[in-house]
Motif scaffolding. Structure first.
Motif, PDB file in Angstrom:
ATOM      1  N   PHE A  35       4.432 -19.077   3.073  1.00 26.34           N
ATOM      2  CA  PHE A  35       5.650 -18.564   3.709  1.00 26.34           C
ATOM      3  C   PHE A  35       5.811 -19.119   5.128  1.00 26.34           C
ATOM      4  O   PHE A  35       6.927 -19.276   5.613  1.00 26.34           O
ATOM      5  CB  PHE A  35       5.645 -17.037   3.707  1.00 26.34           C
ATOM      6  N   VAL A  54      10.793 -12.070   0.102  1.00 25.06           N
ATOM      7  CA  VAL A  54       9.901 -12.593  -0.939  1.00 25.06           C
ATOM      8  C   VAL A  54       8.436 -12.351  -0.542  1.00 25.06           C
ATOM      9  O   VAL A  54       7.620 -11.902  -1.354  1.00 25.06           O
ATOM     10  CB  VAL A  54      10.149 -14.099  -1.181  1.00 25.06           C
ATOM     11  N   ALA A 107      15.418 -13.808   3.684  1.00 28.03           N
ATOM     12  CA  ALA A 107      15.073 -14.003   2.271  1.00 28.03           C
ATOM     13  C   ALA A 107      13.588 -14.341   2.137  1.00 28.03           C
ATOM     14  O   ALA A 107      12.892 -13.814   1.257  1.00 28.03           O
ATOM     15  CB  ALA A 107      15.925 -15.117   1.671  1.00 28.03           C
ATOM     16  N   ILE A 108      13.090 -15.202   3.034  1.00 25.44           N
ATOM     17  CA  ILE A 108      11.657 -15.542   3.000  1.00 25.44           C
ATOM     18  C   ILE A 108      10.824 -14.286   3.233  1.00 25.44           C
ATOM     19  O   ILE A 108       9.842 -14.020   2.536  1.00 25.44           O
ATOM     20  CB  ILE A 108      11.319 -16.615   4.059  1.00 25.44           C
ATOM     21  N   LEU A 129       7.654  -8.578  -0.964  1.00 27.38           N
ATOM     22  CA  LEU A 129       7.512  -8.182  -2.371  1.00 27.38           C
ATOM     23  C   LEU A 129       6.206  -8.725  -2.951  1.00 27.38           C
ATOM     24  O   LEU A 129       5.513  -8.043  -3.700  1.00 27.38           O
ATOM     25  CB  LEU A 129       8.707  -8.675  -3.196  1.00 27.38           C
ATOM     26  N   THR A 130       5.871  -9.963  -2.548  1.00 28.24           N
ATOM     27  CA  THR A 130       4.599 -10.524  -3.004  1.00 28.24           C
ATOM     28  C   THR A 130       3.437  -9.650  -2.526  1.00 28.24           C
ATOM     29  O   THR A 130       2.499  -9.390  -3.282  1.00 28.24           O
ATOM     30  CB  THR A 130       4.414 -11.958  -2.472  1.00 28.24           C
TER      31      THR A 130
END
Ligand SMILES: Nc1ncnc2c1ncn2[C@@H]1O[C@H](COP(=O)(O)OP(=O)(O)OP(=O)(O)O)[C@@H](O)[C@H]1O
Ligand SMILES: [Mg+2]
Lengths: 324, 252
Positions: A212, A164, A160-161, A167-168
């Motif tokens: 992150f 994210v 999940a990290i 996508l960032t």
């Protein structure tokens, strides 16, 4: 079109890693976790090292602070997920404040300054015994569940990290921010002159490169259940992550993910077969990168390479005929 | 006529070296101003002071009625104070189009990357570089690099454009092309300050001339008066040159 290709390749790869708990044994799941967490950190590093062109070696400081912030929060009674979120925010704020100072340095000076941060944070952590347990390390409350359940949970959180972070990076790449970061990486004076607020852009990139890693660190601490300063603030980690990105292709979207995957798997092969040679391999990859792959795996002109190979193969028999 | 830029007792020292010494002047909107002076006179430094690259040691810079003495370079760009570099400064690996879009996106305050690219197309047409829009900036030869600098500054929608030796290194016909372009830019209502060593060029294009020598403003005014000023002749032009220009202008 290209955008779809990126999404597709990335989604497929994530799906494959996510499937390991269903298909494979615990050993393979560990490798999958390793790939997910290093990919997330590599994607992070790409914001500062790839897009902005600032060779940061602070990764282990962010990771280590994430480990400790998460562990300490939990030990002080903050629930698991909240502790992870706290650690992430803590590292982000730390990086933003540190960035305002350290980003005045450029080039080699920045590289040296950023690596000094790792040593500094490690020293502070190991000398502040009353809070951090010093050199003895800290026990972190263990995750509930069977070993299989725990590794699956950790894997999904790491993924999940990674998602994210990825996508960032896609968003940043297409945005005003990403455009400005690329300007800075090519010519900072010119960037200033066209109106890029270089200081704040660099701070944002540096913070993105940290946040992150902080999250990964916090989750990692919960997974392994015990942390100490040498393991958490490791110079090896701080070197590995940039090498992964360079291996895959700095400044590209998929490069960091590709590089981290290839690196972890290579390391695993060598780790299993030639235990003592592990560090030599990192060195080997670095040398190989500098001489043969300055732009990373993604930027190789595969078509040209293929063409040259075909040519060689075709001309080889002819030469053999001539010489006979 | 409205004032666009005013310098009040501006000085800049680098260590003990006074590169700019107590310079004051006021410029009107819409003018083309020539800035001349020998090598090391402080011309580039003056541009750097006006555009926030160096902090002032003393004095004030007023731009469009606002005190901008403490601005940083990126703020100058956003205010409409654009400049080109004596040594061209492209983003080498970006395309020509992206280079210009950077100017539009940040200095020009365009809302989105797409809008910036559209505007960049317009400016590339304006300077005549649209044919090479998609090549990397590093592949351009010098005359086109100078054009690229102009397009990039224009995309910033400047009110005031400072050109630091945009013609240096160009041959005669290339210079003519560049001058046409500069006149076209002025026609858009942009005030221009041009640093230039070739007197013929300065005289043909400027409505007003400022002369710097050892960091001091030794003369200013319309071109004729300035080149006849004995101090300017002594410091910069040389008496032979002054005589020749005088002769030529009498013929004309
Ligand atoms: N960043 C700096 N640091 C120290 N000294 C500087 C700096 N910039 C300029 N100088 C000095 O200031 C003086 C003026 O230099 P400047 O570049 O402004 O001259 P110039 O009129 O633009 O000359 P040229 O016609 O050769 O371009 C010189 O003595 C130069 O050495
Ligand atoms: Mg100069």
């Amino acid at each position: 079109m290209k955008q779809f290709l990126y999404f597709g390749a990335f989604a497929l790869w994530v799906a494959l890693i996510a499937a390991t708990p269903l298909l494979a044994d615990n050993y393979t799941i560990r490798i999958a976790i390793s790939i997910a967490m290093f990919s997330a950190m590599a994607v992070s590093w790409n914001f500062i090292g790839g897009f902005t062109g600032y060779p940061s070696f602070s990764t282990a400081a962010f990771f280590g602070l994430g480990c400790y912030a998460g562990a300490l929060a939990q030990r002080n009674g903050i629930p698991l997920v909240m502790a992870w979120v706290f650690a992430t925010l803590f590292v982000a704020v730390f990086a933003a404040m540190l960035g305002a100072i350290i980003l005045r340095l450029k080039g080699h000076y920045f590289a040296i300054g950023s690596i000094a941060i790792v040593d500094l944070t490690r020293l502070i952590t190991s000398s502040w015994g009353s809070l951090t347990g010093g050199g003895d390390g800290l026990n972190v409350p263990l995750l509930q569940g069977s070993p299989q359940e725990v590794s699956a949970l950790v894997l999904y959180v790491m993924l999940a990290i990674l998602i994210v972070a990825f996508l960032t990076s896609i968003y940043v790449d297409r945005s005003r921010l990403g455009f400005g970061l690329k300007c800075i990486s090519q010519n900072e004076d010119a960037a200033d002159m066209v109106g890029v607020n270089t200081t704040s852009f660099k701070i944002v990139a540096y913070t993105l490169s940290a946040v992150f890693c902080g999250a990964v660190g916090a989750v990692y601490a919960s997974w392994v259940g015990y942390i100490d300063p040498t393991d958490s603030f490791s110079i090896l980690l701080t070197l590995k992550v940039p090498v992964m990105v360079l291996l895959g292709g700095a400044g590209t979207l998929l490069g960091p993910v590709l590089g981290a995957g290839v690196f972890v798997m290579l390391e695993e092969v060598f780790w299993a077969n030639f235990l003592e040679w592990n560090r030599a391999i990192l060195g080997g990859i670095i040398v190989f990168l500098i001489f043969f792959l300055p732009n990373g795996l993604l930027k190789i002109q595969y078509r040209t390479l293929y063409g040259a190979l075909v040519q060689k193969l075709r001309s080889a028999p002819k030469q053999a005929e001539k010489s006979s | 006529m409205t004032e666009i830029l005013r310098l009040e007792n501006v000085s800049k020292s680098f260590g003990g070296n006074r590169a700019v010494n107590d310079v004051s002047f006021s410029l009107e909107e819409g003018e083309i101003i020539g800035l001349i002076g020998p090598n090391g006179a402080g011309k580039t430094t003056l541009v750097n002071l006006i555009t926030g690259v160096h902090p002032l040691s003393a004095g004030k810079v007023i731009f469009a009625g606002e005190d901008v003495s403490r601005q940083q370079a990126f703020q100058a760009a956003r205010r409409g104070l654009a400049r080109t570099f004596q040594i061209v400064q492209p983003f080498p690996k970006m395309t020509v189009l992206e280079n210009v879009a950077a100017g539009a996106l940040f200095g020009g305050g365009t809302g989105s990357v797409e809008d910036a690219l559209d505007l960049a197309h317009e400016e590339l047409k304006f300077v005549g570089l649209d044919a090479v829009a998609d090549t990397p900036a590093s592949s351009l030869a010098l005359p086109n690099r100078k054009r690229l600098e102009l397009a990039k500054s224009l995309a910033m929608r400047p009110k005031f454009l400072l050109l630091d030796e945009v013609n240096a290194g160009l041959n005669a016909s290339e210079i003519d092309g560049a001058l046409d372009l500069i006149r076209k830019i002025a026609a858009r209502g942009v005030t221009i300050l041009i640093i230039e060593h070739l007197m013929k060029v300065v005289l043909s294009i400027s409505q007003r001339i400022l002369v710097l020598h050892h960091g001091e403003l030794i003369a200013q005014g319309d071109p004729r008066t300035v080149i006849e000023d004995p101090q300017v002749v002594e410091a910069y032009l040389g008496s032979k040159f002054a005589a020749r220009v005088k002769a030529e202008s009498h013929h004309a």
